[in-house]
Design a protein around this motif. Structure first.
Motif, PDB file in Angstrom:
ATOM      1  N   THR A 101       0.858  -1.187   0.000  1.00 31.15           N
ATOM      2  CA  THR A 101       0.000   0.000   0.000  1.00 31.15           C
ATOM      3  C   THR A 101       0.892   1.234   0.000  1.00 31.15           C
ATOM      4  O   THR A 101       1.882   1.299   0.742  1.00 31.15           O
ATOM      5  CB  THR A 101      -0.912   0.028   1.235  1.00 31.15           C
ATOM      6  OG1 THR A 101      -1.739  -1.124   1.230  1.00 31.15           O
ATOM      7  CG2 THR A 101      -1.795   1.276   1.216  1.00 31.15           C
ATOM      8  N   SER A 156      -2.905   0.462  -4.336  1.00 33.96           N
ATOM      9  CA  SER A 156      -2.525  -0.913  -4.029  1.00 33.96           C
ATOM     10  C   SER A 156      -1.591  -1.402  -5.124  1.00 33.96           C
ATOM     11  O   SER A 156      -1.918  -1.317  -6.316  1.00 33.96           O
ATOM     12  CB  SER A 156      -3.774  -1.801  -3.964  1.00 33.96           C
ATOM     13  OG  SER A 156      -3.418  -3.146  -3.754  1.00 33.96           O
ATOM     14  N   SER A 195       4.237   0.251   2.075  1.00 33.67           N
ATOM     15  CA  SER A 195       4.006  -0.618   3.221  1.00 33.67           C
ATOM     16  C   SER A 195       3.723  -2.038   2.731  1.00 33.67           C
ATOM     17  O   SER A 195       2.730  -2.278   2.024  1.00 33.67           O
ATOM     18  CB  SER A 195       2.814  -0.098   4.042  1.00 33.67           C
ATOM     19  OG  SER A 195       2.517  -0.970   5.108  1.00 33.67           O
ATOM     20  N   THR A 197       2.302  -5.482   2.820  1.00 28.91           N
ATOM     21  CA  THR A 197       1.154  -6.086   3.495  1.00 28.91           C
ATOM     22  C   THR A 197       1.592  -7.304   4.306  1.00 28.91           C
ATOM     23  O   THR A 197       2.266  -8.201   3.790  1.00 28.91           O
ATOM     24  CB  THR A 197       0.098  -6.524   2.464  1.00 28.91           C
ATOM     25  OG1 THR A 197      -0.331  -5.381   1.728  1.00 28.91           O
ATOM     26  CG2 THR A 197      -1.101  -7.160   3.146  1.00 28.91           C
TER      27      THR A 197
END
Length: 404
Positions: A101, A156, A195, A197
């Motif tokens: 993300t 995403s 980031s 996941t």
């Protein structure tokens, strides 16, 4: 239910009769051996299942990986790839998939540092994957950068990373930098704006089987016995149908047919099966021969008609005669093998007796078996299609009566 009632059902279409299909059934086989993993194409084939010795998946928390203590690359020694035996390993591929993300809007540049080659593919918000790094080389540790890619907060991002090892050292690192900065971050470091996941990703290592399956010669086939072993013990590649056996190049006939998809360029076997249809007036002697690079065998009703098991360029076999005593269907079975270099597979026929040894004679006017002017070949026998359906239904009727 009387038998006489069945034919109207067949003719009306309520019961479909079995019909002959005018084609050969073509299959191809390999030894099951992988080629050496020297580029992305061979790595992709290995990942797809071709010539795999093993595969092993593991969850990783760092995108700095290596085998046998290889500390090359800007981030030094990474984690050992799980699923590889102790010591240095060659001829494997590593593929990882990860989901991120975006936490900071920026222009992102991705990098791979590998020994040997690598690829990185990206998908934004579920869109199509695009290749952003394609590094198809054999090389010691080296870094390759993608173009800058603008990403927005909340995007995403799916990343698919592949790298392969041919020989020598083995290390793979991948990560990113932001807005042209010199600071590079591995996947697990979210401080620069991506980031990971679950703080982890899945990586799978695929090992190549260069030795082939038991009973096969990965450097072959060299003769008909090894070709038979490919069919019995090797890896089935694919199947299709073809009107004639005319594959490769360099033989007598033009208009070659493609081999089934996935057939390797070398070290494979092609088989063709069907039923030769001899019509009234076609009984008697017919001359058969193959033109092959490398070798071939042709059987009719279990009898070897052509035996030409040599390593050779496109060459005619001996001209051999088979006598059809009556009209009808005769089982035909062909096998051809390719060792290396070019390939050529043809089966030809001419009515009459033109027997001659290999290298002598030349039956002008011969045509491909299955082509117009010769003998038809069908996947299933042509006569008795209605009777086959009739007998099948008669058997069912009898069974029903016995149960009643």
């Amino acid at each position: 239910m009387k038998h006489k009632h069945i034919l109207p059902l067949i003719l009306s279409g309520l019961i479909a009769p079995v019909v002959a299909q005018a084609d050969w059934t073509i299959n191809t086989f390999s030894s099951g051996a992988s080629p050496a993993i020297t580029n992305l194409a061979t790595a992709d084939a290995l990942i797809g299942g071709f010539g795999q010795l093993s595969q092993f998946s593991q969850t990783y928390t760092t995108s700095n990986t290596q085998d046998n203590g290889d500390g090359g690359g800007p981030f030094g020694l990474g984690v050992q790839i799980a699923g590889l035996p102790a010591g240095g390993n060659d001829n494997f591929a590593f593929k990882a998939t990860a989901l991120f993300t975006v936490t900071s809007a920026a222009s992102y540049t991705f990098f791979n540092d590998t020994d040997d080659g690598s690829r990185l593919r990206l998908s934004i918000n579920g869109g199509a994957f695009s290749t952003i790094i394609n590094d198809d080389v054999l090389s010691g540790p080296h870094t390759v950068l993608s173009a800058a890619i603008p990403l927005a907060i909340g995007n995403s991002i799916s990343l698919e990373w592949t790298w392969f090892e041919a020989g020598g050292g083995a290390e793979g690192e991948t990560g990113y930098s932001v807005d042209g900065g010199v600071t590079k971050s591995l996947w697990e470091n979210g401080a620069l704006g991506l980031s990971l996941t679950g703080s982890a990703y899945t990586g799978t290592v695929y090992r190549a089987n260069l030795a082939g399956l038991p009973g096969t010669n990965p450097g072959g086939p060299n003769n008909l016995a090894e070709a038979d072993a490919y069919v019995s013990n090797g890896l089935f590649i694919n199947s299709n149908t073809a009107p004639v056996i005319n594959f490769g190049a360099g033989g007598r006939a033009a208009g070659e047919t493609p081999l089934p998809a996935g057939t390797p360029g070398d070290h494979f076997v092609v088989t063709g099966t069907g039923f030769i249809r001899v019509e009234p007036g076609q009984e008697g002697d017919w001359t058969f021969f193959t033109n092959t690079d490398d070798g071939a065998r042709l059987r009719i009703n279990g009898t070897d008609v052509v035996l030409d098991g040599f390593l050779q360029g496109p060459s005619d076999s001996a001209y051999s005669v088979y006598n059809f005593p009556a009209a009808g269907d005769y089982a035909v079975d062909y096998i051809g093998f390719e060792n290396g270099g070019g390939e050529d597979f043809e089966v030809l026929v001419k009515q009459g007796n033109f027997a001659a040894a290999k290298g002598f004679g030349d039956p002008a006017g011969a045509v491909l078996l299955g082509a117009a002017g010769g003998l038809a070949v069908n996947v299933v026998p042509e006569p008795g299609t209605a009777s086959l359906a009739f007998l099948g239904l008669a058997g069912l009727v009898g069974l029903r009566r016995r149960r009643a």
